[in-house]
Design an enzyme around this catalytic site. Structure first.
Site, PDB file in Angstrom:
ATOM      1  N   CYS A 171      32.407  37.064  54.522  1.00  0.00           N
ATOM      2  CA  CYS A 171      33.484  37.985  54.899  1.00  0.00           C
ATOM      3  C   CYS A 171      33.958  37.859  56.341  1.00  0.00           C
ATOM      4  O   CYS A 171      34.842  38.610  56.758  1.00  0.00           O
ATOM      5  CB  CYS A 171      33.045  39.426  54.632  1.00  0.00           C
ATOM      6  N   THR A 206      20.421  43.420  52.327  1.00  0.00           N
ATOM      7  CA  THR A 206      21.827  43.773  52.495  1.00  0.00           C
ATOM      8  C   THR A 206      22.083  44.705  53.674  1.00  0.00           C
ATOM      9  O   THR A 206      23.043  44.517  54.422  1.00  0.00           O
ATOM     10  CB  THR A 206      22.372  44.422  51.206  1.00  0.00           C
ATOM     11  N   GLU A 243      36.495  33.801  50.632  1.00  0.00           N
ATOM     12  CA  GLU A 243      35.429  33.480  49.683  1.00  0.00           C
ATOM     13  C   GLU A 243      35.992  33.079  48.329  1.00  0.00           C
ATOM     14  O   GLU A 243      35.242  32.677  47.448  1.00  0.00           O
ATOM     15  CB  GLU A 243      34.512  34.693  49.466  1.00  0.00           C
ATOM     16  N   ASN A 266      36.658  46.767  49.354  1.00  0.00           N
ATOM     17  CA  ASN A 266      36.232  45.733  50.288  1.00  0.00           C
ATOM     18  C   ASN A 266      37.040  44.462  50.050  1.00  0.00           C
ATOM     19  O   ASN A 266      36.848  43.773  49.051  1.00  0.00           O
ATOM     20  CB  ASN A 266      34.733  45.456  50.112  1.00  0.00           C
ATOM     21  N   HIS A 324      33.478  45.527  59.898  1.00  0.00           N
ATOM     22  CA  HIS A 324      33.571  45.078  58.506  1.00  0.00           C
ATOM     23  C   HIS A 324      33.172  46.238  57.597  1.00  0.00           C
ATOM     24  O   HIS A 324      32.261  47.011  57.909  1.00  0.00           O
ATOM     25  CB  HIS A 324      32.652  43.882  58.266  1.00  0.00           C
TER      26      HIS A 324
END
EC number: 2.3.3.10
Length: 351
Positions: A112, A201, A80, A266, A234
């Protein structure tokens, strides 16, 4: 069968604790730390970006094998935070590790999960005999606006995986993907920091895709959680992957080894791949691994992997493992963090 032939990771040594970030913004330090289950996050140094992190990860992968870079026919880098909007990171890394002129090279984007998407395409190219070996890298120096919730977790790191058919240490038995149009997280061109749609989210974003992809691949393979020695998801924070694991029926001993976010934050495109790297650091022949990535926007890639006997002769010791890099740390305060992350904007005559 094709699979992972070698791998390597890189995590910057600098760390900042969530309590330090909370102190600056007047938040409750314990509430922030416990709310996201993050003890510290990695911070890229002032001379580090996705290109340098990717080069280090790629070099660590090559140190562990006898692969000639001239035999690597493709390199795809998912991120990203590529350092250039127009100039590929892949060509920088290819040149740095000595790959040939005749090379497939591209930068990938899918939030991601761009790195795991690269793994899938490299595997397909190997399986179709287009290339002998290919390198997939997931790497990020992720962004979080000052004072935003993301600032507590957005970190830096990356992992390189070389996929081929010879001397495979971990066979990729199957991989699948799921995707929907979900506005959970985005950053428009030219904007320095991403925005997130908070109500999208959790359930509509992360859990729907991660759990859905995991269930789909297990259904197709007729497997169940007890069939796996390790599982890695993830890791946007420390809580989401543990909750997903428990919903699916996995035990703590199955997800503990790959759960690295509480210690480094992260790493976005590097998250799932670096968790997988940590598992491969300790795995034994016959170990079965389920890996599921997630990318906002949204989608997940799932992999069913089996470690082979070749892991016994594989030179893991030739490059630092994930746990060793996690332990090699230098903590910084918010002032230094602001300087490293260029939150402080200087005049033209200052550096």
């Amino acid at each position: 069968m094709s699979g992972i032939v070698t791998y390597g990771s890189y995590i910057p040594r600098y760390r900042i604790r969530p309590e330090e970030i909370a102190r600056v913004w007047g938040e409750d330090p314990e509430k922030m730390k416990n709310g996201i289950f993050i003890l510290s996050k990695s911070v890229p140094g002032p001379d580090e970006d996705v290109a340098t992190i990717s080069v280090e990860a790629a070099r660590n992968a090559l140190k562990r094998s006898n692969i000639d870079p001239n035999d690597i026919g493709a390199i795809y880098i998912g991120s990203e935070s590529h350092p250039y909007a127009v100039k590929p990171t892949a060509t920088i890394v290819a040149a740095a590790i000595g790959m040939p002129f005749r090379t497939f090279a591209a930068d990938y984007e899918f939030a991601c999960k761009a790195g795991t998407a690269a793994m899938q395409n490299i595997k397909a190219m190997v399986d179709s005999n287009m290339i002998k070996y290919g390198m997939a890298i997931g790497s990020d120096t992720s962004q979080g606006a000052p004072g935003d919730a993301l600032e507590y977790t957005a970190s830096a790191g990356g992992t390189a995986m070389v996929i081929g058919r010879d001397n495979v240490i971990a066979e990729i038995n199957k991989t699948i993907s799921v995707a929907t149009d979900t506005p959970d997280f985005w950053r428009r061109e030219g904007e320095p920091y991403p925005k997130h749609g908070e109500r999208f989210t959790g359930e509509p974003g992360y859990f729907k895709h991660v759990i859905g992809a995991a269930r789909d691949i297990m259904s197709e393979l007729n497997t169940k959680p007890d069939d796996y020695d390790y599982v890695v998801f993830h890791q946007p924070n420390g809580k989401f992957p543990t909750r997903a694991a428990k919903i699916l029926g996995f035990r703590e001993e199955q997800y503990r080894e790959g759960l690295i976010t509480p210690y480094i934050g992260n790493t976005y495109s590097g998250s799932t791949m670096t968790g997988l790297s940590a598992i491969l650091d300790v795995s034994r022949p016959g170990d079965r691994i389920l890996a599921v990535s997630f990318g906002s926007g949204a989608g997940s890639d799932a992999f069913d992997i089996t470690v082979t006997d070749n892991i016994l002769d594989y030179h893991r010791e030739n490059a630092p493992g994930v746990r060793k890099m996690m332990e090699s740390t230098e903590y910084i305060d918010y002032a230094v963090y602001s300087k490293f992350r260029k939150i402080l904007v200087f005049g033209d005559n200052l550096e």
